[in-house]
Design a protein around this motif. Structure first.
Motif, mmCIF file in Angstrom:
data_model
loop_
_atom_site.group_PDB
_atom_site.id
_atom_site.type_symbol
_atom_site.label_atom_id
_atom_site.label_comp_id
_atom_site.label_asym_id
_atom_site.label_seq_id
_atom_site.Cartn_x
_atom_site.Cartn_y
_atom_site.Cartn_z
ATOM 1 N N SER A 166 -35.516 -40.838 -1.300
ATOM 2 C CA SER A 166 -35.872 -39.868 -2.574
ATOM 3 C C SER A 166 -34.756 -39.047 -2.771
ATOM 4 C CB SER A 166 -37.186 -38.847 -2.076
ATOM 5 O OG SER A 166 -37.196 -37.970 -2.883
ATOM 6 N N THR A 167 -34.623 -38.792 -3.899
ATOM 7 C CA THR A 167 -33.641 -37.594 -4.247
ATOM 8 C C THR A 167 -34.284 -36.297 -4.652
ATOM 9 O OG1 THR A 167 -33.662 -38.355 -6.759
ATOM 10 C CG2 THR A 167 -32.146 -39.199 -5.422
ATOM 11 N N ASN A 168 -35.478 -36.120 -4.337
ATOM 12 C CA ASN A 168 -36.029 -34.926 -4.835
ATOM 13 C C ASN A 168 -36.911 -34.106 -3.581
ATOM 14 O OD1 ASN A 168 -36.061 -35.011 -7.788
ATOM 15 N ND2 ASN A 168 -37.247 -36.820 -7.652
ATOM 16 N N ILE A 169 -37.063 -34.965 -2.512
ATOM 17 C CA ILE A 169 -37.735 -34.374 -1.205
ATOM 18 C C ILE A 169 -36.995 -34.880 0.024
ATOM 19 C CG2 ILE A 169 -39.964 -33.999 -2.409
ATOM 20 C CD1 ILE A 169 -40.882 -36.561 -0.815
ATOM 21 N N THR A 170 -37.086 -34.306 1.160
ATOM 22 C CA THR A 170 -36.388 -34.628 2.260
ATOM 23 C C THR A 170 -37.168 -35.118 3.331
ATOM 24 O OG1 THR A 170 -36.385 -32.185 3.186
ATOM 25 C CG2 THR A 170 -34.661 -33.051 1.850
ATOM 26 N N ASP A 171 -38.539 -35.118 3.015
ATOM 27 C CA ASP A 171 -39.606 -35.337 3.978
ATOM 28 C C ASP A 171 -40.865 -35.874 3.508
ATOM 29 O OD1 ASP A 171 -41.780 -35.164 6.527
ATOM 30 O OD2 ASP A 171 -39.825 -35.279 7.285
ATOM 31 N N VAL A 172 -41.613 -36.920 3.946
ATOM 32 C CA VAL A 172 -42.770 -37.516 3.253
ATOM 33 C C VAL A 172 -43.658 -36.308 3.192
ATOM 34 C CG1 VAL A 172 -42.350 -39.660 3.521
ATOM 35 C CG2 VAL A 172 -43.417 -38.553 5.234
ATOM 36 N N SER A 173 -43.794 -35.290 4.009
ATOM 37 C CA SER A 173 -44.928 -34.321 4.414
ATOM 38 C C SER A 173 -44.466 -33.385 2.812
ATOM 39 C CB SER A 173 -44.352 -33.514 5.430
ATOM 40 O OG SER A 173 -43.211 -32.732 5.589
ATOM 41 N N GLN A 174 -43.482 -33.385 2.290
ATOM 42 C CA GLN A 174 -43.400 -32.489 1.090
ATOM 43 C C GLN A 174 -44.143 -33.062 -0.181
ATOM 44 O OE1 GLN A 174 -39.185 -32.407 0.901
ATOM 45 N NE2 GLN A 174 -38.839 -30.885 2.960
ATOM 46 N N LEU A 175 -44.451 -34.343 -0.160
ATOM 47 C CA LEU A 175 -45.389 -34.907 -1.193
ATOM 48 C C LEU A 175 -46.276 -34.005 -1.547
ATOM 49 C CD1 LEU A 175 -45.354 -38.599 -0.223
ATOM 50 C CD2 LEU A 175 -44.100 -37.840 -2.186
ATOM 51 N N LYS A 176 -46.782 -33.987 -3.176
ATOM 52 C CA LYS A 176 -47.682 -33.172 -3.601
ATOM 53 C C LYS A 176 -48.726 -34.099 -4.242
ATOM 54 C CE LYS A 176 -45.093 -30.672 -6.272
ATOM 55 N NZ LYS A 176 -43.958 -31.650 -5.974
ATOM 56 N N ASN A 177 -50.132 -33.435 -4.423
ATOM 57 C CA ASN A 177 -51.233 -34.247 -5.164
ATOM 58 C C ASN A 177 -50.548 -34.826 -6.496
ATOM 59 O OD1 ASN A 177 -54.126 -34.616 -4.872
ATOM 60 N ND2 ASN A 177 -53.869 -33.807 -7.238
ATOM 61 N N GLY A 178 -50.813 -36.171 -6.750
ATOM 62 C CA GLY A 178 -50.436 -36.654 -7.852
ATOM 63 C C GLY A 178 -49.134 -37.002 -7.965
ATOM 64 N N ASP A 179 -48.206 -36.998 -7.242
ATOM 65 C CA ASP A 179 -46.743 -37.707 -7.154
ATOM 66 C C ASP A 179 -46.734 -39.062 -7.314
ATOM 67 O OD1 ASP A 179 -45.465 -34.974 -6.910
ATOM 68 O OD2 ASP A 179 -44.993 -35.122 -4.967
ATOM 69 N N LYS A 180 -45.649 -39.258 -7.957
ATOM 70 C CA LYS A 180 -45.425 -40.592 -8.235
ATOM 71 C C LYS A 180 -44.498 -41.336 -7.026
ATOM 72 C CE LYS A 180 -45.679 -40.475 -13.324
ATOM 73 N NZ LYS A 180 -44.948 -40.671 -14.662
ATOM 74 N N ILE A 181 -44.935 -42.643 -6.625
ATOM 75 C CA ILE A 181 -44.060 -43.400 -5.623
ATOM 76 C C ILE A 181 -43.714 -44.811 -6.398
ATOM 77 C CG2 ILE A 181 -43.848 -44.407 -3.424
ATOM 78 C CD1 ILE A 181 -45.723 -42.160 -2.346
ATOM 79 N N ALA A 182 -42.587 -45.033 -6.387
ATOM 80 C CA ALA A 182 -42.246 -46.483 -6.838
ATOM 81 C C ALA A 182 -42.192 -47.531 -5.807
ATOM 82 C CB ALA A 182 -40.703 -46.393 -7.734
ATOM 83 N N ILE A 183 -42.606 -48.726 -6.018
ATOM 84 C CA ILE A 183 -42.419 -49.622 -5.315
ATOM 85 C C ILE A 183 -42.379 -51.125 -5.952
ATOM 86 C CG2 ILE A 183 -44.189 -48.625 -3.715
ATOM 87 C CD1 ILE A 183 -46.472 -50.795 -4.668
ATOM 88 N N PRO A 184 -41.639 -52.260 -5.169
ATOM 89 C CA PRO A 184 -41.621 -53.294 -5.834
ATOM 90 C C PRO A 184 -42.878 -54.127 -6.512
ATOM 91 C CG PRO A 184 -40.525 -53.421 -3.733
ATOM 92 C CD PRO A 184 -41.330 -52.293 -3.775
ATOM 93 N N ASN A 185 -42.842 -54.677 -7.657
ATOM 94 C CA ASN A 185 -44.010 -55.279 -8.303
ATOM 95 C C ASN A 185 -44.242 -56.687 -7.905
ATOM 96 O OD1 ASN A 185 -41.984 -56.713 -9.709
ATOM 97 N ND2 ASN A 185 -42.389 -55.790 -11.635
ATOM 98 N N ASP A 186 -43.543 -57.217 -7.197
ATOM 99 C CA ASP A 186 -43.891 -58.442 -6.659
ATOM 100 C C ASP A 186 -44.728 -58.676 -5.428
ATOM 101 O OD1 ASP A 186 -42.107 -59.442 -3.976
ATOM 102 O OD2 ASP A 186 -40.756 -58.158 -5.234
ATOM 103 N N PRO A 187 -45.692 -59.866 -5.404
ATOM 104 C CA PRO A 187 -46.710 -59.548 -4.444
ATOM 105 C C PRO A 187 -46.260 -59.201 -2.863
ATOM 106 C CG PRO A 187 -47.347 -61.002 -5.622
ATOM 107 C CD PRO A 187 -45.925 -61.032 -6.233
ATOM 108 N N SER A 188 -45.385 -59.974 -2.639
ATOM 109 C CA SER A 188 -45.132 -59.784 -0.908
ATOM 110 C C SER A 188 -44.406 -58.373 -0.672
ATOM 111 C CB SER A 188 -44.197 -60.851 -0.419
ATOM 112 O OG SER A 188 -43.137 -61.087 -1.294
ATOM 113 N N ASN A 189 -43.223 -58.257 -1.399
ATOM 114 C CA ASN A 189 -42.492 -56.983 -1.333
ATOM 115 C C ASN A 189 -43.450 -55.718 -1.501
ATOM 116 O OD1 ASN A 189 -39.838 -57.664 -0.217
ATOM 117 N ND2 ASN A 189 -39.602 -59.031 -2.130
ATOM 118 N N GLY A 190 -44.076 -55.957 -2.640
ATOM 119 C CA GLY A 190 -45.110 -54.699 -2.913
ATOM 120 C C GLY A 190 -46.071 -54.448 -1.832
#
Length: 269
Positions: free
Chosen positions: A113-137
């Protein structure tokens, strides 16, 4: 008589020349991969095999969907860019006649992340990007589960889909996109799960830049062990076995340790 002798000698020279050319061709192996960082792995292999008269031609692909087709179609002889989950999915869905002939490494798939320093800082409704192919996703979702952010159906195994999410307390929005493009959207999402090779290609340090570190213990079997593949009919090719032997050696393990910041672990041991 002299003319006949000269003709015989000329024909012999042509035959030997053709045989020599065929021998040279038989000692050339085209290897495909995805991600410019893999040149660092393969260049020492190229140099080592060259000492034994074997030529390795490296072919880089920018898209994960191409190397298996290129191998199946005979455009390259081997490829080394994918783990078993991706490979098995490709072979099953596209009916490629290719086979895994060796294990290479396990690559860490961390959350960045370039916006937070720990996953505990995630807020309700935040966006997380992941790969779109089945195995890596699917693997990315397992990482998010290990980070305590979501829960997926146990029966989905190591390759769940977004539809397998059964727990999402923060109502996180999972944004699926091409694996190679995820780094570019880091400023626009709360965080992202990025493949190890792309992380390095874009200047991230998998050993320290993550906000959550992948752990191979969260997976079962060899799903995310990377491999070298060949056409099935060539799986016992002695020349390809020589390439595998050179890959599974100290020279490559040294590259893993020095060039890939500890994110690649040898899987052949």
């Amino acid at each position: 008589m002299k003319k006949i002798l000269l003709l015989i000698l000329s024909m012999t020279f042509i035959i030997l020349s053709c045989q020599g050319s065929k021998t040279d061709a038989d000692k050339t192996v085209k290897v495909g991969f995805a991600g410019e960082s893999d040149y660092q792995i393969w260049n020492p292999i190229v140099e080592k095999l060259a000492e034994e008269g074997i030529t390795v031609e490296l072919v880089s692909f920018s898209d994960y969907t191409i190397p298996n087709q290129a191998l199946n179609d005979g455009e390259i002889d081997l490829n080394a860019f994918q783990h078993y989950a991706y490979f098995n999915d490709e072979v099953s869905n596209k009916k490629y006649n290719i086979t895994a002939i060796a294990d290479t490494y396990i690559s860490a798939m961390n959350i960045y992340s370039t916006n937070i320093t720990d996953v505990s800082q995630l807020k309700n409704g935040d966006k997380i990007a992941i790969p779109n192919d089945p195995s890596n996703g699917g693997r990315a979702l397992k990482v998010l589960q290990a980070a305590g952010l979501i829960k997926v159906k146990p029966e989905a195994g190591d390759t769940p889909s977004v539809s397998d999410i059964i727990g999402n307390p923060l109502n996180l929005e999972i944004v699926e996109m091409d694996a190679g493009a995820i780094y570019g959207v880091l400023p626009d999402v709360a965080c992202a799960v990025i493949n190890g090779n792309y992380a390095i290609d874009f200047g991230l340090n998998p050993g320290k830049d993550y906000i959550f570190k992948d752990d191979p213990s969260i997976y079962s079997g060899k799903s995310f062990v990377n491999l070298i593949a060949a056409r099935t009919k060539d799986k016992d090719n002695e020349l390809y076995k020589k390439v595998v032997e050179t890959y599974q050696s100290d020279i490559v393990e040294k590259v893993y340790n020095e060039n890939f910041l500890g994110s690649y672990l040898p899987a052949w041991k």
